[in-house]
Scaffold this motif. Structure first.
Motif, PDB file in Angstrom:
ATOM      1  N   ARG A 132      -9.261  32.096 -23.291  1.00 60.74           N
ATOM      2  CA  ARG A 132      -9.219  31.263 -24.497  1.00 60.74           C
ATOM      3  C   ARG A 132     -10.550  31.342 -25.242  1.00 60.74           C
ATOM      4  N   TRP A 133     -10.483  31.144 -26.518  1.00 64.06           N
ATOM      5  CA  TRP A 133     -11.686  31.160 -27.346  1.00 64.06           C
ATOM      6  C   TRP A 133     -12.715  30.165 -26.814  1.00 64.06           C
ATOM      7  N   ALA A 134     -12.245  29.008 -26.384  1.00 69.55           N
ATOM      8  CA  ALA A 134     -13.140  27.953 -25.892  1.00 69.55           C
ATOM      9  C   ALA A 134     -13.812  28.321 -24.570  1.00 69.55           C
ATOM     10  N   ASP A 135     -13.336  29.358 -23.890  1.00 70.41           N
ATOM     11  CA  ASP A 135     -13.930  29.785 -22.619  1.00 70.41           C
ATOM     12  C   ASP A 135     -15.234  30.551 -22.822  1.00 70.41           C
ATOM     13  N   MET A 136     -15.453  31.030 -24.031  1.00 69.83           N
ATOM     14  CA  MET A 136     -16.597  31.882 -24.331  1.00 69.83           C
ATOM     15  C   MET A 136     -17.852  31.045 -24.541  1.00 69.83           C
ATOM     16  N   ASP A 137     -18.983  31.562 -24.075  1.00 64.48           N
ATOM     17  CA  ASP A 137     -20.250  30.891 -24.331  1.00 64.48           C
ATOM     18  C   ASP A 137     -20.991  31.590 -25.478  1.00 64.48           C
ATOM     19  N   HIS A 185     -19.582  35.982 -23.467  1.00 65.13           N
ATOM     20  CA  HIS A 185     -18.816  36.188 -22.239  1.00 65.13           C
ATOM     21  C   HIS A 185     -18.251  34.848 -21.756  1.00 65.13           C
ATOM     22  N   VAL A 186     -17.320  34.925 -20.828  1.00 64.01           N
ATOM     23  CA  VAL A 186     -16.667  33.726 -20.319  1.00 64.01           C
ATOM     24  C   VAL A 186     -17.685  32.896 -19.538  1.00 64.01           C
ATOM     25  N   ASN A 187     -17.774  31.626 -19.874  1.00 67.51           N
ATOM     26  CA  ASN A 187     -18.709  30.705 -19.241  1.00 67.51           C
ATOM     27  C   ASN A 187     -18.329  30.486 -17.787  1.00 67.51           C
ATOM     28  N   LEU A 239     -13.720  28.143 -12.935  1.00 68.90           N
ATOM     29  CA  LEU A 239     -13.101  27.098 -12.114  1.00 68.90           C
ATOM     30  C   LEU A 239     -11.730  26.714 -12.656  1.00 68.90           C
ATOM     31  N   ARG A 240     -11.600  26.683 -13.982  1.00 70.40           N
ATOM     32  CA  ARG A 240     -10.276  26.407 -14.571  1.00 70.40           C
ATOM     33  C   ARG A 240      -9.304  27.541 -14.265  1.00 70.40           C
ATOM     34  N   TYR A 241      -9.776  28.777 -14.312  1.00 66.08           N
ATOM     35  CA  TYR A 241      -8.915  29.916 -13.994  1.00 66.08           C
ATOM     36  C   TYR A 241      -8.414  29.821 -12.548  1.00 66.08           C
ATOM     37  N   LEU A 242      -9.318  29.491 -11.628  1.00 73.74           N
ATOM     38  CA  LEU A 242      -8.927  29.345 -10.225  1.00 73.74           C
ATOM     39  C   LEU A 242      -7.914  28.216 -10.065  1.00 73.74           C
ATOM     40  N   LEU A 270     -17.576  38.758 -17.728  1.00 77.22           N
ATOM     41  CA  LEU A 270     -16.236  38.896 -18.290  1.00 77.22           C
ATOM     42  C   LEU A 270     -16.349  38.575 -19.772  1.00 77.22           C
ATOM     43  N   LYS A 271     -16.228  39.597 -20.583  1.00 79.92           N
ATOM     44  CA  LYS A 271     -16.317  39.418 -22.038  1.00 79.92           C
ATOM     45  C   LYS A 271     -15.024  38.807 -22.561  1.00 79.92           C
ATOM     46  N   HIS A 272     -15.150  37.949 -23.559  1.00 79.38           N
ATOM     47  CA  HIS A 272     -13.959  37.357 -24.147  1.00 79.38           C
ATOM     48  C   HIS A 272     -13.130  38.442 -24.817  1.00 79.38           C
ATOM     49  N   ARG A 273     -11.802  38.320 -24.676  1.00 75.65           N
ATOM     50  CA  ARG A 273     -10.876  39.288 -25.271  1.00 75.65           C
ATOM     51  C   ARG A 273      -9.509  38.625 -25.375  1.00 75.65           C
ATOM     52  N   HIS A 274      -8.551  39.335 -25.919  1.00 73.49           N
ATOM     53  CA  HIS A 274      -7.221  38.763 -26.119  1.00 73.49           C
ATOM     54  C   HIS A 274      -6.266  39.037 -24.956  1.00 73.49           C
ATOM     55  N   SER A 275      -6.593  39.983 -24.081  1.00 76.77           N
ATOM     56  CA  SER A 275      -5.699  40.287 -22.957  1.00 76.77           C
ATOM     57  C   SER A 275      -6.052  39.427 -21.743  1.00 76.77           C
ATOM     58  N   PRO A 276      -5.049  39.096 -20.927  1.00 79.23           N
ATOM     59  CA  PRO A 276      -5.303  38.252 -19.756  1.00 79.23           C
ATOM     60  C   PRO A 276      -6.070  38.987 -18.667  1.00 79.23           C
TER      61      PRO A 276
END
Length: 137
Positions: free
Chosen positions: A11-16, A20-22, A27-30, A67-73
């Motif tokens: 998600r966009w909000a996951d990016m710092d 990259h993913v914060n 922890l939310r992904y897990l 993990l860089k933000h992107r549109h694919s899971p």
């Protein structure tokens, strides 16, 4: 033994601020992978496993690559490394194919929310977890 794979959207909000993913988002992904495993997959196999509740007693995460933000899971592989009378350890890899972004583990404890205390795993829960058990390397 089998591993459960959960396809987790980024998600966009996951990016710092660095793109990259914060670390907190991991922890939310897990959590999403764990919920999919325990509350969708387990009941789907014909039992009422874990519906009484469980709590997290511990998390450990080793970050391996950004993990860089992107549109694919991203894929999250989940399996069980330990089963005890009143707890279990879940292991995870957050990855794309052969690139592992993080390795993690979570200690889960079945919990009786009416009595407000931990409980033992049921025979059905233990049998379900055993199907995904891999000893730690």
């Amino acid at each position: 033994m089998a591993r459960h794979t959960y396809r987790c959207p980024l998600r966009w909000a996951d990016m710092d601020a660095y793109g990259h993913v914060n670390n907190v988002a991991f922890l939310r992904y897990l959590e999403e992978a764990r919920i999919d495993f325990m509350f969708r997959l387990a009941p789907g196999e014909g039992d009422a496993s874990f519906k009484g509740g469980s709590v997290v007693a511990r998390h450990e995460i080793d970050y391996r690559h950004q993990l860089k933000h992107r549109h694919s899971p991203v894929d999250i592989d989940l399996w069980v490394t330990k089963i005890r009378a009143a707890s279990a350890v879940l292991a995870y890899e957050v990855k794309d194919d052969d690139l592992v972004y993080a390795r993690a583990s979570t200690v889960i404890v079945p919990f009786d929310f009416k009595a407000n205390r931990p409980r033992r795993l049921t025979d059905e829960e233990t049998a379900f977890l055993e199907k995904y058990r891999e000893d730690e390397a």
